[in-house]
Design an enzyme around this catalytic site. Structure first.
Site, PDB file in Angstrom:
ATOM      1  N   ASP A   1      29.475  56.367  18.456  1.00 37.07           N
ATOM      2  CA  ASP A   1      29.343  57.682  19.079  1.00 37.07           C
ATOM      3  C   ASP A   1      29.494  58.737  17.991  1.00 37.07           C
ATOM      4  O   ASP A   1      30.490  58.744  17.274  1.00 37.07           O
ATOM      5  CB  ASP A   1      30.467  57.838  20.127  1.00 37.07           C
TER       6      ASP A   1
ATOM      7  N   ASP B   1      26.684  62.849  20.844  1.00 37.44           N
ATOM      8  CA  ASP B   1      27.359  63.659  21.852  1.00 37.44           C
ATOM      9  C   ASP B   1      26.825  65.090  21.873  1.00 37.44           C
ATOM     10  O   ASP B   1      26.699  65.719  20.810  1.00 37.44           O
ATOM     11  CB  ASP B   1      28.856  63.674  21.488  1.00 37.44           C
TER      12      ASP B   1
ATOM     13  N   GLU C   1      22.688  62.717  23.792  1.00 44.15           N
ATOM     14  CA  GLU C   1      23.156  63.115  25.123  1.00 44.15           C
ATOM     15  C   GLU C   1      22.580  64.507  25.336  1.00 44.15           C
ATOM     16  O   GLU C   1      23.023  65.469  24.719  1.00 44.15           O
ATOM     17  CB  GLU C   1      24.686  63.140  25.171  1.00 44.15           C
TER      18      GLU C   1
ATOM     19  N   HIS D   1      30.995  57.013  31.071  1.00 43.50           N
ATOM     20  CA  HIS D   1      32.414  57.401  31.081  1.00 43.50           C
ATOM     21  C   HIS D   1      32.638  58.815  31.618  1.00 43.50           C
ATOM     22  O   HIS D   1      33.789  59.221  31.759  1.00 43.50           O
ATOM     23  CB  HIS D   1      32.974  57.279  29.666  1.00 43.50           C
ATOM     24  N   ASP D   2      31.571  59.569  31.872  1.00 37.81           N
ATOM     25  CA  ASP D   2      31.710  60.943  32.375  1.00 37.81           C
ATOM     26  C   ASP D   2      31.398  61.074  33.859  1.00 37.81           C
ATOM     27  O   ASP D   2      31.467  62.185  34.405  1.00 37.81           O
ATOM     28  CB  ASP D   2      30.753  61.878  31.627  1.00 37.81           C
TER      29      ASP D   2
HETATM   30  O1  TEU Z   1      29.991  65.075  27.469  1.00 37.32           O
HETATM   31  C1  TEU Z   1      29.318  66.262  27.646  1.00 37.32           C
HETATM   32  C2  TEU Z   1      29.561  66.904  28.944  1.00 37.32           C
HETATM   33  O2  TEU Z   1      29.809  68.067  28.928  1.00 37.32           O
HETATM   34  C3  TEU Z   1      29.485  66.226  30.246  1.00 37.32           C
HETATM   35  O3  TEU Z   1      29.045  64.978  30.325  1.00 37.32           O
HETATM   36  C4  TEU Z   1      30.779  66.438  30.943  1.00 37.32           C
HETATM   37  O4  TEU Z   1      31.720  65.498  30.560  1.00 37.32           O
HETATM   38  C5  TEU Z   1      30.615  66.345  32.429  1.00 37.32           C
HETATM   39  O5  TEU Z   1      29.563  67.103  32.798  1.00 37.32           O
HETATM   40  C6  TEU Z   1      31.888  66.803  33.075  1.00 37.32           C
HETATM   41  O6  TEU Z   1      31.651  67.718  34.038  1.00 37.32           O
HETATM   42  C7  TEU Z   1      30.311  64.622  26.204  1.00 37.32           C
HETATM   43  C8  TEU Z   1      31.135  63.366  26.320  1.00 37.32           C
HETATM   44  O7  TEU Z   1      30.361  62.365  26.916  1.00 37.32           O
HETATM   45  C9  TEU Z   1      32.382  63.675  27.079  1.00 37.32           C
HETATM   46  O8  TEU Z   1      33.144  62.535  27.335  1.00 37.32           O
HETATM   47  C10 TEU Z   1      33.166  64.667  26.262  1.00 37.32           C
HETATM   48  O9  TEU Z   1      34.272  65.083  26.983  1.00 37.32           O
HETATM   49  C11 TEU Z   1      32.329  65.890  25.907  1.00 37.32           C
HETATM   50  O10 TEU Z   1      31.031  65.573  25.452  1.00 37.32           O
HETATM   51  C12 TEU Z   1      32.973  66.626  24.774  1.00 37.32           C
HETATM   52  O11 TEU Z   1      32.887  65.892  23.595  1.00 37.32           O
END
Ligand code: TEU
Length: 563
Positions: free
Chosen positions: A101, A203, A257, A332-333
Site C-alpha cells: 500500500d 491510497d 484508489e 477495509h473501509d
Molecule cells: O481511504 C480513503 C477514504 O477516504 C475512504 O475510503 C474513507 O475511508 C471512507 O470513505 C470512509 O468514509 C484511504 C484508506 O483506504 C483508508 O483506510 C484511510 O483511512 C484513508 O485513505 C486515509 O489514508
C-alpha cells in the site's frame, strides 16, 4: 480482445489482507507478519495469485497504519524487516505476488519530515507540507475526513501557521508540488521494488496535486470537496512522471484508489498509452447505498438491482478497448459484502455469499477479495460506541455531538456503514477468539465464528462457502473468456436477477445471479438451457431441460457455457 493485451495482473485474483486482523503469533492481540507467513499455504489453496497488504510500515496508528512515520521500517507490532523479507521469500516460493500500500498523499505528523517541517519557517523540510502563514488570515475552507471539526487546516503555534490535513490532524498532506517530495517517494518505491515487491495499491492517489494558492472552493464544486480534491491541476503530470521514473522500470502492477474519479476521467488514468496507472477502484458502487456528499449516512430507501447493474455495465464499457477495470464489493473501509449486497440471515447467507463470489469472478476486470470474504464473514454490528476502534467513527461521533445531531441514529447507522464492520479478526477455527490470538484481540471477534463462519469447519464441508470459492476461482482461471470476454447485459429491467453473457471468439457464457429472497423464473428466448453446459451452480438446478426458462432459487448463481 483484439485490443486487450494479456497481463498477469489482469488474469490474477487478488486477496487483500488487513494485517492487524489476520493472524496474531506474538500474543499481543494484534495480527502480524509471521501470522501471514504461517497462513500462506491456506492462501495458496484458495487459488488466488496476488496479496494486497494494507500498510505495515512504522506508524503511531492514528489511522491503523495509514499514517506512516517511516516508509522503510516495519511497524513494531507487526514484526521486523526480517519477518517481512521472510514473508516475501515464502510467497515467491509459492508463486504468490505481493502488492503493498502506497500512502503518500500524507504522512504521520510523527514522520521525521513533518517533525522538521513544523520547527521553523526556514527549515529544510518546511516545503514538504502545505503551510498557510497566519498573518494572511484564516485560510479558505478545506474539509477533512477524520477531523473532529471537519476542518482540514490545523493551526500550529510553533511557526504561527496552519498546515493542511485532508484526513486526521495527525495525517498532514505532503506537498507533491515540491520536486524533493516526489523524489523521496520515488526512492522509497524503488527501495520496495528492489526487494522484489510486485506492485502498489495507491491510497487516495487522485488527491496528491493541490492548487497551492489555496483558493476558495471553485463554484463548480458546490460544496462537495471530494471531486475538487481529485481534480488537482498537476495530478496527471505527477502520475506520468512517477511512471516514467520508476514504475515503467519494473514488471509490477498499480491500482489507484480513485475517490472522486468519474467515468469521463477514467481513461486519463489507465489508458496504456498515457503511461500512468494500470487500474483503479471507482467508488460508484460504494456510494450506491449512501446519502449525501460525504457518503457515510445510509440512504433511507433500499438500493435497486437495476442501479447496481447500471453501475457495472457503465464501468465495463469504459475499459472495453483500453485500460482495465477492477471488481470489488468490500475492503477495509466498507462493510462486509455479504451483509451489504447479499443477505446475512441464516437462511440466505450461504447462497448470497457464494452468489457474490460468482459475480466478481465472472466479470471483466481484476477481482479483489477481502480476507474472510472466502468464508462469508459478515458485519460486526457493534451495538456500543466502546466497541469501535476506528477514528472515522470515533471522531465523527464527536463532530455530530457538537452539531447536536441524534447520536443514536448515528450508532444505528454505523452498524450498517462503519469501517470496523470489516476489521474484525479472521475466523480461523472454533478455538477461543476464533483462532486469531490467544490474548485479548485488539477489536472484538464476531461471535458467529461459532456458528459455521470459520475456516476449520468449512474445510470439511464440500459445499461450504470456502470450497465453492475455490471451485469458482478455478473456473475463472481455466476459461479465458471469463477474464477477457466482452460483457453483455441480459434482462436489464429485472429487479431480481442479474443476467449477462461473456464472450470471447467462439467461447460464450451465461451468468444468472439471483438477488432475491424468493424463487424467480427468468425466460431468455435465445438460450436453450438443455444445450448449454452447466459450469457451476451454488444450489440445485430445478430447470426443465427443454425450454428457454430457468427457475432460480433464492440467491442462486449459475454459470453456463453456451454452444
Ligand atoms: O481511504 C480513503 C477514504 O477516504 C475512504 O475510503 C474513507 O475511508 C471512507 O470513505 C470512509 O468514509 C484511504 C484508506 O483506504 C483508508 O483506510 C484511510 O483511512 C484513508 O485513505 C486515509 O489514508
Amino acid at each position: 480482445m483484439a485490443q486487450l493485451k494479456r497481463r498477469w495482473w489482469k488474469e490474477g485474483v487478488v486477496y487483500q489482507i488487513y494485517p492487524r486482523s489476520f493472524q496474531d503469533t506474538s500474543g499481543n492481540g494484534i495480527g502480524d507478519l509471521k501470522g501471514i507467513t504461517e497462513r500462506l499455504d491456506y492462501i495458496k489453496s484458495l487459488g488466488v495469485d496476488i496479496i494486497w497488504l494494507c500498510p505495515v510500515y512504522e506508524s503511531p496508528n492514528d489511522d491503523n497504519g495509514y499514517d506512516i512515520s517511516d516508509y522503510r521500517k516495519i511497524m513494531a507490532e507487526f514484526g521486523t524487516m526480517d519477518d517481512f523479507d521472510d514473508l516475501l521469500a515464502q510467497m515467491k516460493v509459492r508463486g504468490l505476488k505481493l502488492v503493498m500500500d502506497l500512502v503518500a498523499n500524507h504522512t504521520s505528523d510523527e514522520h521525521f519530515w513533518f517533525q522538521e517541517s513544523r520547527k521553523s519557517r526556514d527549515n529544510k523540510y518546511r516545503d514538504y507540507y502545505h503551510w498557510w502563514p497566519a498573518e494572511k488570515g484564516i485560510p479558505p475552507k478545506r474539509w477533512s475526513y477524520f477531523d473532529v471539526d471537519a476542518n482540514a487546516w490545523k493551526y500550529d503555534e510553533q511557526t504561527d501557521s496552519y498546515y493542511l490535513h485532508y484526513f486526521s490532524v495527525k495525517q498532514p498532506d505532503l506537498k507533491w508540488e515540491n520536486r524533493a517530495v516526489r523524489k523521496e517517494v520515488y526512492d522509497m518505491l524503488r527501495f520496495w521494488f528492489d526487494k522484489g515487491v510486485d506492485g502498489f495499491r495507491m491510497d487516495v492517489i487522485p488527491f496528491i496535486s493541490k492548487d497551492t494558492t489555496y483558493p476558495e472552493l471553485p463554484k463548480e464544486f458546490k460544496g462537495d470537496f471530494i471531486p475538487f480534491y481529485s481534480n488537482g491541476p498537476r495530478l496527471h503530470e505527477f502520475l506520468n512522471e512517477m511512471n516514467n521514473e520508476v514504475l515503467s522500470k519494473y514488471d509490477i502492477m498499480t491500482v489507484g484508489e480513485a475517490l472522486g474519479v468519474t467515468i469521463d476521467q477514467a481513461l486519463n488514468f489507465v489508458d496504456e498509452d498515457r503511461k500512468e496507472l494500470n487500474m483503479f477502484f471507482h467508488f460508484d458502487l460504494m456510494s450506491l447505498d449512501r446519502d449525501g456528499n460525504e457518503a457515510f449516512w445510509m440512504r433511507s430507501d433500499r438500493w435497486k438491482l437495476t442501479e447496481f447493474k447500471e453501475i457495472h455495465s457503465k464501468w465495463d464499457a469504459v475499459f472495453s478497448e483500453k485500460g482495465w477495470g477492477t471488481m470489488y464489493l468490500n475492503n477495509h473501509d466498507f462493510p462486509r459484502a455479504v451483509s451489504r449486497w447479499g443477505n446475512d440471515s441464516k437462511e440466505h447467507w450461504r447462497n448470497s455469499a457464494t452468489m457474490l463470489q460468482t459475480f466478481l469472478l465472472t466479470m471483466r476486470g481484476t477481482p479483489f477479495f477481502y480476507f474472510g470474504e472466502e468464508i462469508g464473514m459478515t458485519n460486526a454490528n457493534f451495538e456500543r460506541l466502546d466497541d469501535y476502534k476506528d477514528i472515522n467513527t470515533l471522531n465523527r461521533y464527536k463532530l455530530l455531538q457538537q452539531q447536536n445531531i441524534d447520536l443514536e441514529d448515528f450508532i444505528e447507522n454505523e452498524k450498517k456503514a462503519s469501517r470496523d464492520n470489516a476489521r474484525t479478526p479472521m475466523q480461523w477455527s472454533l478455538d477461543t477468539h476464533a483462532g486469531f490470538t490467544n490474548n485479548t484481540p485488539w477489536i472484538k471477534v464476531n461471535s458467529n465464528y461459532k456458528t459455521g463462519i470459520n475456516v476449520e469447519e468449512q474445510e470439511k464441508q464440500s459445499d461450504s462457502v470456502l470450497n465453492y470459492f475455490r471451485k469458482m476461482v478455478k473456473i475463472r482461471k481455466s476459461h479465458l473468456g471469463l477474464i477477457y470476454g466482452g460483457y453483455q447485459l441480459v434482462l436489464p429491467e429485472n429487479e431480481q436477477v442479474y443476467a449477462y453473457t461473456r464472450s470471447l471468439d467462439t467461447e460464450r457464457y451465461l451468468i444468472l445471479l439471483s438477488f432475491s429472497e424468493e424463487s424467480t423464473q427468468v425466460a431468455i428466448d435465445d438460450i436453450e438451457f438443455s444445450k448449454a453446459d452447466l459450469l457451476i451452480s451454488n444450489d440445485e438446478c430445478q430447470t426443465e431441460k427443454t425450454n428457454h426458462q430457468f427457475t432460480l432459487k433464492p440467491y442462486q448463481a449459475v454459470v453456463y457455457q453456451l454452444h
